[in-house]
Design a protein around this motif. Sequence first.
Motif, PDB file in Angstrom:
ATOM      1  N   GLU A  30     -79.267 -44.072  -2.884  1.00 56.71           N
ATOM      2  CA  GLU A  30     -80.351 -43.626  -3.763  1.00 56.71           C
ATOM      3  C   GLU A  30     -81.312 -44.769  -4.073  1.00 56.71           C
ATOM      4  N   TYR A  31     -80.749 -45.915  -4.403  1.00 57.03           N
ATOM      5  CA  TYR A  31     -81.554 -47.088  -4.760  1.00 57.03           C
ATOM      6  C   TYR A  31     -82.384 -47.547  -3.569  1.00 57.03           C
ATOM      7  N   SER A  32     -81.742 -47.637  -2.400  1.00 53.01           N
ATOM      8  CA  SER A  32     -82.428 -48.092  -1.191  1.00 53.01           C
ATOM      9  C   SER A  32     -83.552 -47.146  -0.808  1.00 53.01           C
ATOM     10  N   SER A  33     -83.296 -45.854  -0.935  1.00 50.75           N
ATOM     11  CA  SER A  33     -84.312 -44.857  -0.602  1.00 50.75           C
ATOM     12  C   SER A  33     -85.512 -44.960  -1.531  1.00 50.75           C
ATOM     13  N   SER A  34     -85.253 -45.183  -2.817  1.00 51.99           N
ATOM     14  CA  SER A  34     -86.336 -45.325  -3.795  1.00 51.99           C
ATOM     15  C   SER A  34     -87.198 -46.551  -3.494  1.00 51.99           C
ATOM     16  N   VAL A  35     -86.552 -47.674  -3.185  1.00 48.58           N
ATOM     17  CA  VAL A  35     -87.281 -48.902  -2.856  1.00 48.58           C
ATOM     18  C   VAL A  35     -88.092 -48.710  -1.579  1.00 48.58           C
ATOM     19  N   HIS A  36     -87.490 -48.066  -0.583  1.00 46.84           N
ATOM     20  CA  HIS A  36     -88.164 -47.794   0.688  1.00 46.84           C
ATOM     21  C   HIS A  36     -89.455 -47.005   0.455  1.00 46.84           C
ATOM     22  N   SER A  37     -89.390 -46.009  -0.413  1.00 46.18           N
ATOM     23  CA  SER A  37     -90.565 -45.176  -0.705  1.00 46.18           C
ATOM     24  C   SER A  37     -91.675 -45.983  -1.363  1.00 46.18           C
ATOM     25  N   ILE A  38     -91.298 -46.871  -2.280  1.00 44.47           N
ATOM     26  CA  ILE A  38     -92.307 -47.704  -2.965  1.00 44.47           C
ATOM     27  C   ILE A  38     -93.016 -48.615  -1.965  1.00 44.47           C
ATOM     28  N   ILE A  39     -92.234 -49.254  -1.088  1.00 45.13           N
ATOM     29  CA  ILE A  39     -92.825 -50.163  -0.106  1.00 45.13           C
ATOM     30  C   ILE A  39     -93.793 -49.409   0.804  1.00 45.13           C
ATOM     31  N   ASN A  40     -93.355 -48.243   1.290  1.00 38.73           N
ATOM     32  CA  ASN A  40     -94.229 -47.451   2.166  1.00 38.73           C
ATOM     33  C   ASN A  40     -95.491 -47.000   1.441  1.00 38.73           C
ATOM     34  N   ARG A  41     -95.349 -46.634   0.177  1.00 39.95           N
ATOM     35  CA  ARG A  41     -96.508 -46.171  -0.592  1.00 39.95           C
ATOM     36  C   ARG A  41     -97.583 -47.249  -0.693  1.00 39.95           C
ATOM     37  N   VAL A  42     -97.149 -48.501  -0.841  1.00 44.25           N
ATOM     38  CA  VAL A  42     -98.107 -49.609  -0.970  1.00 44.25           C
ATOM     39  C   VAL A  42     -98.681 -50.010   0.392  1.00 44.25           C
ATOM     40  N   LEU A  43     -97.845 -50.032   1.430  1.00 41.26           N
ATOM     41  CA  LEU A  43     -98.271 -50.602   2.717  1.00 41.26           C
ATOM     42  C   LEU A  43     -98.908 -49.614   3.690  1.00 41.26           C
ATOM     43  N   GLN A  44     -98.484 -48.348   3.660  1.00 41.62           N
ATOM     44  CA  GLN A  44     -98.966 -47.400   4.667  1.00 41.62           C
ATOM     45  C   GLN A  44    -100.479 -47.199   4.681  1.00 41.62           C
ATOM     46  N   PRO A  45    -101.167 -47.199   3.530  1.00 39.07           N
ATOM     47  CA  PRO A  45    -102.628 -47.037   3.584  1.00 39.07           C
ATOM     48  C   PRO A  45    -103.326 -48.143   4.382  1.00 39.07           C
ATOM     49  N   TYR A  46    -102.642 -49.258   4.604  1.00 39.42           N
ATOM     50  CA  TYR A  46    -103.220 -50.386   5.339  1.00 39.42           C
ATOM     51  C   TYR A  46    -102.613 -50.527   6.742  1.00 39.42           C
ATOM     52  N   GLY A  47    -101.887 -49.506   7.182  1.00 37.74           N
ATOM     53  CA  GLY A  47    -101.319 -49.530   8.528  1.00 37.74           C
ATOM     54  C   GLY A  47     -99.945 -50.141   8.643  1.00 37.74           C
ATOM     55  N   GLY A  48     -99.319 -50.481   7.507  1.00 42.18           N
ATOM     56  CA  GLY A  48     -97.979 -51.071   7.540  1.00 42.18           C
ATOM     57  C   GLY A  48     -96.891 -50.015   7.589  1.00 42.18           C
ATOM     58  N   ILE A  49     -95.729 -50.414   8.039  1.00 42.72           N
ATOM     59  CA  ILE A  49     -94.569 -49.528   8.037  1.00 42.72           C
ATOM     60  C   ILE A  49     -93.320 -50.366   7.799  1.00 42.72           C
ATOM     61  N   VAL A  50     -92.358 -49.797   7.074  1.00 40.67           N
ATOM     62  CA  VAL A  50     -91.179 -50.562   6.678  1.00 40.67           C
ATOM     63  C   VAL A  50     -89.911 -49.894   7.190  1.00 40.67           C
ATOM     64  N   PHE A  51     -88.888 -50.727   7.442  1.00 39.90           N
ATOM     65  CA  PHE A  51     -87.584 -50.247   7.891  1.00 39.90           C
ATOM     66  C   PHE A  51     -86.505 -50.832   6.987  1.00 39.90           C
ATOM     67  N   ASN A  52     -85.553 -49.985   6.610  1.00 39.23           N
ATOM     68  CA  ASN A  52     -84.424 -50.402   5.787  1.00 39.23           C
ATOM     69  C   ASN A  52     -83.330 -50.947   6.702  1.00 39.23           C
ATOM     70  N   LEU A  53     -82.940 -52.207   6.502  1.00 39.66           N
ATOM     71  CA  LEU A  53     -81.925 -52.828   7.356  1.00 39.66           C
ATOM     72  C   LEU A  53     -80.504 -52.585   6.843  1.00 39.66           C
ATOM     73  N   ASP A  54     -80.386 -51.831   5.746  1.00 39.85           N
ATOM     74  CA  ASP A  54     -79.083 -51.475   5.173  1.00 39.85           C
ATOM     75  C   ASP A  54     -78.246 -52.693   4.771  1.00 39.85           C
ATOM     76  N   THR A  55     -78.935 -53.770   4.423  1.00 39.54           N
ATOM     77  CA  THR A  55     -78.252 -55.001   3.999  1.00 39.54           C
ATOM     78  C   THR A  55     -78.792 -55.479   2.651  1.00 39.54           C
TER      79      THR A  55
END
Length: 227
Positions: A30-55
């Motif tokens: 749950e925590y990792s998914s929430s953080v992943h969403s925040i990162i994507n929300r900030v970066l995607q408008p500028y062409g960024g994309i994030v991956f969760n390394l599960d670590t």
Amino acid sequence: MPRYTIIKLRELHRYLNNKKYSEKTRRLLEYSSSVHSIINRVLQPYGGIVFNLDTGEYIALTNGIGEDIHRELLIELDKETIHGVQIASVTASNPLTALLGASIYFSKGHRFVFEEEAGGRDEYWVASIQLPLFSSGYDAYIVYNSLYSSIHRAAEKYGGLLVEKATGLVTIVGGKELGSLVNELTSIGFVGVGVSPIGCNAYRNAFKALQHLIDGVMNERLYIIQE
């Protein structure tokens, strides 16, 4: 060289202390998914994309995204996470080198690092590989794990990082060295490749290329979409 941004959750162990294993797993997801969403929300408008390394770490493809946006990301994550984060945005020939560079900064206690551009924005290579389909059950689980391990080792030889895996599908991210690997991967299954200086586009084009192969639009085992 391409830009990679590594985000590390601080003191993750404190969040999970004194929890049963099942609750620990659920909370971490749950925590990792929430953080992943925040990162994507900030970066995607500028062409960024994030991956969760599960670590407890995430890696994002962030060519062209400046220091101001990265500082905005730090502020957002510090507000929304329990113990805050560390961020290192580095330029590197491949994601493995980027992870190593970031780990050095993190071990020195740096909360935020943004390396200046070193030359032009090189392209990212993203490969999406369709794995053979096996019947479900324990035997299939063993075969898939063996394939994941083989692909992981092969990718590392070329500086590539396995960032997503699911039944029947694997995604690898890398720099231009990954071009030497993709032909080898066709022995496993169809390989769609996206090549672009914009991370989000490279990722989308990899899946678009793979879909063309699956649909029979291209009578090949490898298809590359390059911008």
